[in-house]
Each structure stands twice: as C-alpha cells, then as structure tokens.
Motif scaffolding. Structure first.
Motif, PDB file in Angstrom:
ATOM      1  N   GLY A 155       0.771  -1.302  -0.166  1.00 37.91           N
ATOM      2  CA  GLY A 155      -0.024   0.237   0.062  1.00 37.91           C
ATOM      3  C   GLY A 155       0.874   1.274  -0.068  1.00 37.91           C
ATOM      4  N   THR A 156       0.338   2.393   0.007  1.00 37.02           N
ATOM      5  CA  THR A 156       0.896   3.648  -0.181  1.00 37.02           C
ATOM      6  C   THR A 156       1.134   4.160   1.170  1.00 37.02           C
ATOM      7  OG1 THR A 156      -1.258   4.872  -0.133  1.00 37.02           O
ATOM      8  CG2 THR A 156       0.095   4.222  -2.408  1.00 37.02           C
ATOM      9  N   ALA A 157       0.321   3.627   2.287  1.00 34.99           N
ATOM     10  CA  ALA A 157       0.393   4.342   3.427  1.00 34.99           C
ATOM     11  C   ALA A 157       0.845   3.309   4.553  1.00 34.99           C
ATOM     12  CB  ALA A 157      -0.741   5.237   4.011  1.00 34.99           C
ATOM     13  N   VAL A 158       1.917   3.350   5.256  1.00 37.70           N
ATOM     14  CA  VAL A 158       2.195   2.419   6.209  1.00 37.70           C
ATOM     15  C   VAL A 158       1.775   2.785   7.552  1.00 37.70           C
ATOM     16  CG1 VAL A 158       4.321   1.289   7.488  1.00 37.70           C
ATOM     17  CG2 VAL A 158       4.521   1.665   4.895  1.00 37.70           C
ATOM     18  N   ARG A 159       1.046   1.874   8.220  1.00 31.68           N
ATOM     19  CA  ARG A 159       0.686   2.495   9.625  1.00 31.68           C
ATOM     20  C   ARG A 159       0.231   0.986  10.043  1.00 31.68           C
ATOM     21  NH1 ARG A 159      -2.013   6.854  12.728  1.00 31.68           N
ATOM     22  NH2 ARG A 159      -3.078   5.775  14.305  1.00 31.68           N
ATOM     23  N   CYS A 160       0.765   0.493  11.259  1.00 35.22           N
ATOM     24  CA  CYS A 160       0.331  -0.654  11.979  1.00 35.22           C
ATOM     25  C   CYS A 160      -0.884  -0.352  12.250  1.00 35.22           C
ATOM     26  CB  CYS A 160       1.152  -0.846  13.293  1.00 35.22           C
ATOM     27  SG  CYS A 160       0.876  -2.471  13.873  1.00 35.22           S
ATOM     28  N   GLU A 161      -1.821  -1.510  12.114  1.00 32.01           N
ATOM     29  CA  GLU A 161      -3.045  -1.350  12.685  1.00 32.01           C
ATOM     30  C   GLU A 161      -3.293  -1.235  14.038  1.00 32.01           C
ATOM     31  OE1 GLU A 161      -5.258  -4.505  10.698  1.00 32.01           O
ATOM     32  OE2 GLU A 161      -5.086  -3.623   8.662  1.00 32.01           O
ATOM     33  N   GLN A 162      -2.223  -1.681  14.814  1.00 31.39           N
ATOM     34  CA  GLN A 162      -2.377  -1.753  16.213  1.00 31.39           C
ATOM     35  C   GLN A 162      -2.077  -0.239  16.802  1.00 31.39           C
ATOM     36  OE1 GLN A 162      -4.044  -3.927  17.716  1.00 31.39           O
ATOM     37  NE2 GLN A 162      -4.197  -4.770  15.770  1.00 31.39           N
ATOM     38  N   LEU A 163      -1.650   0.413  16.026  1.00 30.42           N
ATOM     39  CA  LEU A 163      -1.148   2.115  16.398  1.00 30.42           C
ATOM     40  C   LEU A 163      -2.582   2.811  16.797  1.00 30.42           C
ATOM     41  CD1 LEU A 163       0.798   4.315  16.925  1.00 30.42           C
ATOM     42  CD2 LEU A 163       0.655   4.802  14.633  1.00 30.42           C
ATOM     43  N   ARG A 164      -2.562   3.251  17.873  1.00 29.37           N
ATOM     44  CA  ARG A 164      -3.980   3.771  18.434  1.00 29.37           C
ATOM     45  C   ARG A 164      -3.538   5.461  18.700  1.00 29.37           C
ATOM     46  NH1 ARG A 164      -5.426  -0.443  16.981  1.00 29.37           N
ATOM     47  NH2 ARG A 164      -6.430  -2.008  18.305  1.00 29.37           N
ATOM     48  N   GLY A 165      -4.282   6.344  18.356  1.00 31.87           N
ATOM     49  CA  GLY A 165      -4.400   7.591  18.561  1.00 31.87           C
ATOM     50  C   GLY A 165      -3.513   8.413  17.479  1.00 31.87           C
ATOM     51  N   ASP A 166      -3.338   9.586  17.440  1.00 22.73           N
ATOM     52  CA  ASP A 166      -2.707  10.591  16.588  1.00 22.73           C
ATOM     53  C   ASP A 166      -1.130  10.450  16.673  1.00 22.73           C
ATOM     54  OD1 ASP A 166      -5.002  11.138  15.432  1.00 22.73           O
ATOM     55  OD2 ASP A 166      -5.506  12.370  16.748  1.00 22.73           O
ATOM     56  N   ILE A 167      -0.533  10.305  15.618  1.00 23.91           N
ATOM     57  CA  ILE A 167       0.922  10.493  15.582  1.00 23.91           C
ATOM     58  C   ILE A 167       1.303  11.810  16.060  1.00 23.91           C
ATOM     59  CG2 ILE A 167       3.122  10.454  14.298  1.00 23.91           C
ATOM     60  CD1 ILE A 167       1.632   8.544  12.318  1.00 23.91           C
ATOM     61  N   SER A 168       2.499  11.915  16.944  1.00 21.17           N
ATOM     62  CA  SER A 168       2.913  13.139  17.717  1.00 21.17           C
ATOM     63  C   SER A 168       2.159  13.712  18.629  1.00 21.17           C
ATOM     64  CB  SER A 168       3.490  14.132  16.831  1.00 21.17           C
ATOM     65  OG  SER A 168       2.494  14.863  16.201  1.00 21.17           O
ATOM     66  N   VAL A 169       0.980  13.022  18.876  1.00 21.26           N
ATOM     67  CA  VAL A 169      -0.109  13.577  19.879  1.00 21.26           C
ATOM     68  C   VAL A 169      -0.352  12.656  21.352  1.00 21.26           C
ATOM     69  CG1 VAL A 169      -2.351  14.429  20.388  1.00 21.26           C
ATOM     70  CG2 VAL A 169      -1.239  14.960  18.173  1.00 21.26           C
ATOM     71  N   ASP A 170      -0.826  11.391  20.840  1.00 21.85           N
ATOM     72  CA  ASP A 170      -1.341  10.425  22.055  1.00 21.85           C
ATOM     73  C   ASP A 170      -1.041   9.118  21.349  1.00 21.85           C
ATOM     74  OD1 ASP A 170      -3.329  10.488  20.329  1.00 21.85           O
ATOM     75  OD2 ASP A 170      -4.954  10.674  21.761  1.00 21.85           O
ATOM     76  N   ALA A 171      -0.303   8.689  20.403  1.00 20.78           N
ATOM     77  CA  ALA A 171      -0.061   7.624  19.683  1.00 20.78           C
ATOM     78  C   ALA A 171       0.345   6.679  20.741  1.00 20.78           C
ATOM     79  CB  ALA A 171       0.831   7.542  18.380  1.00 20.78           C
ATOM     80  N   HIS A 172       0.107   5.277  20.807  1.00 21.39           N
ATOM     81  CA  HIS A 172       0.505   4.308  21.518  1.00 21.39           C
ATOM     82  C   HIS A 172      -0.176   2.825  20.898  1.00 21.39           C
ATOM     83  CE1 HIS A 172      -3.751   5.166  22.740  1.00 21.39           C
ATOM     84  NE2 HIS A 172      -3.632   3.952  23.241  1.00 21.39           N
ATOM     85  N   CYS A 173       0.923   1.874  21.188  1.00 19.16           N
ATOM     86  CA  CYS A 173       0.331   0.581  20.786  1.00 19.16           C
ATOM     87  C   CYS A 173      -0.698  -0.069  21.596  1.00 19.16           C
ATOM     88  CB  CYS A 173       1.531  -0.356  21.014  1.00 19.16           C
ATOM     89  SG  CYS A 173       1.425  -2.086  20.275  1.00 19.16           S
ATOM     90  N   GLY A 174      -1.595  -0.708  20.706  1.00 21.90           N
ATOM     91  CA  GLY A 174      -2.872  -1.301  21.328  1.00 21.90           C
ATOM     92  C   GLY A 174      -2.745  -2.712  21.694  1.00 21.90           C
ATOM     93  N   VAL A 175      -1.532  -3.202  21.541  1.00 20.08           N
ATOM     94  CA  VAL A 175      -1.066  -4.808  21.944  1.00 20.08           C
ATOM     95  C   VAL A 175       0.361  -4.677  22.422  1.00 20.08           C
ATOM     96  CG1 VAL A 175      -2.578  -5.872  20.375  1.00 20.08           C
ATOM     97  CG2 VAL A 175      -0.327  -5.576  19.759  1.00 20.08           C
ATOM     98  N   TYR A 176       0.678  -3.708  23.068  1.00 20.91           N
ATOM     99  CA  TYR A 176       2.169  -3.285  23.590  1.00 20.91           C
ATOM    100  C   TYR A 176       2.670  -4.654  24.354  1.00 20.91           C
ATOM    101  CZ  TYR A 176       5.977  -1.041  25.984  1.00 20.91           C
ATOM    102  OH  TYR A 176       7.336  -0.746  26.291  1.00 20.91           O
TER     103      TYR A 176
END
Length: 124
Positions: A56-77
């Motif tokens: 695809g054109t945009a890489v983003r792990c489906e387990q990434l929650r929140g907004d990048i540089s704001v409140d991003a965190h792993c949903g399955v840490y």
C-alpha cells in the motif's frame, strides 16, 4: 512537577513508517509465541508482518492507536513482536537511534536529543 512522559507514548512515528516483519514462531500459532497471528499477514514462508506495515501507499500498523505526535500508543504493547521491542527511542539508553530519527523526521518531528532524557522533557 509531573513525571516526564515517555516520548513513545505520544510519538508513534516508527509504527507508521517501518515494515514490522518477524519470524512466524513469535505468533500465538506457535507454542511460546505471543503476538496474535490474527494481527499479522504472511510476508514469505518464514516471516509475517504486522497488518498495515507492508504494501500500500501508507504504512501504519493497525495496532497503532491515537494520533502521531499527539497521543499515539500500541494497542497490543504487551504482545508486540521482537522488532518493536528492538527499536529504541534515540538516546533513551545514551545511544543514537537512526531508525527513531528517520521515522520522526518523516512525520515532521524533530529527532530526540540526549537533553530530552536528562531534563525530563520526554514529550513527542
């Protein structure tokens, strides 16, 4: 003064920049594996990738929650695979992390500096 916020709890740039490939034996399909296989897709006969990190054109792990540089965190840490364990934020242990720098810059953030850790200013 409140305790410093770990930069990874707001950043998320690496989760939206790199392919997360690892041996299938790290998944729960294998005894001792912990990463849910349902969260992965096959890369080749020996490796899987976290969904959203390959193709695809945009890489983003489906387990990434929140907004990048704001409140991003792993949903399955607690269940994340070895590449996620291995990628450390720059200067957390006193050493540079070119991967961390590259991902942050790609998302419009400044690279972390040693001062972030020295002064407790660990923010995204």
């Amino acid at each position: 003064m409140s305790p410093p916020i770990h930069p990874c709890l707001s950043c998320g740039a690496c989760c939206a920049h790199f392919r997360v490939a690892f041996h299938w034996s790290e998944t729960d399909a294998c005894e001792g594996g912990i990463t849910p296989s349902a969260l992965t897709e096959i890369l080749d006969p020996h490796r899987v990738v976290m969904r959203g990190t390959y193709g695809g054109t945009a890489v983003r792990c489906e387990q990434l929650r929140g907004d990048i540089s704001v409140d991003a965190h792993c949903g399955v840490y607690a269940l994340r695979p070895s590449p996620c364990h291995a990628l450390k934020p720059a200067w957390e242990d006193g050493t540079a992390s070119p991967q961390c720098d590259k991902a942050r810059v790609a998302h419009g953030m400044e690279p972390l500096t040693p001062q972030v850790w020295e002064h407790g200013a660990a923010t995204g």
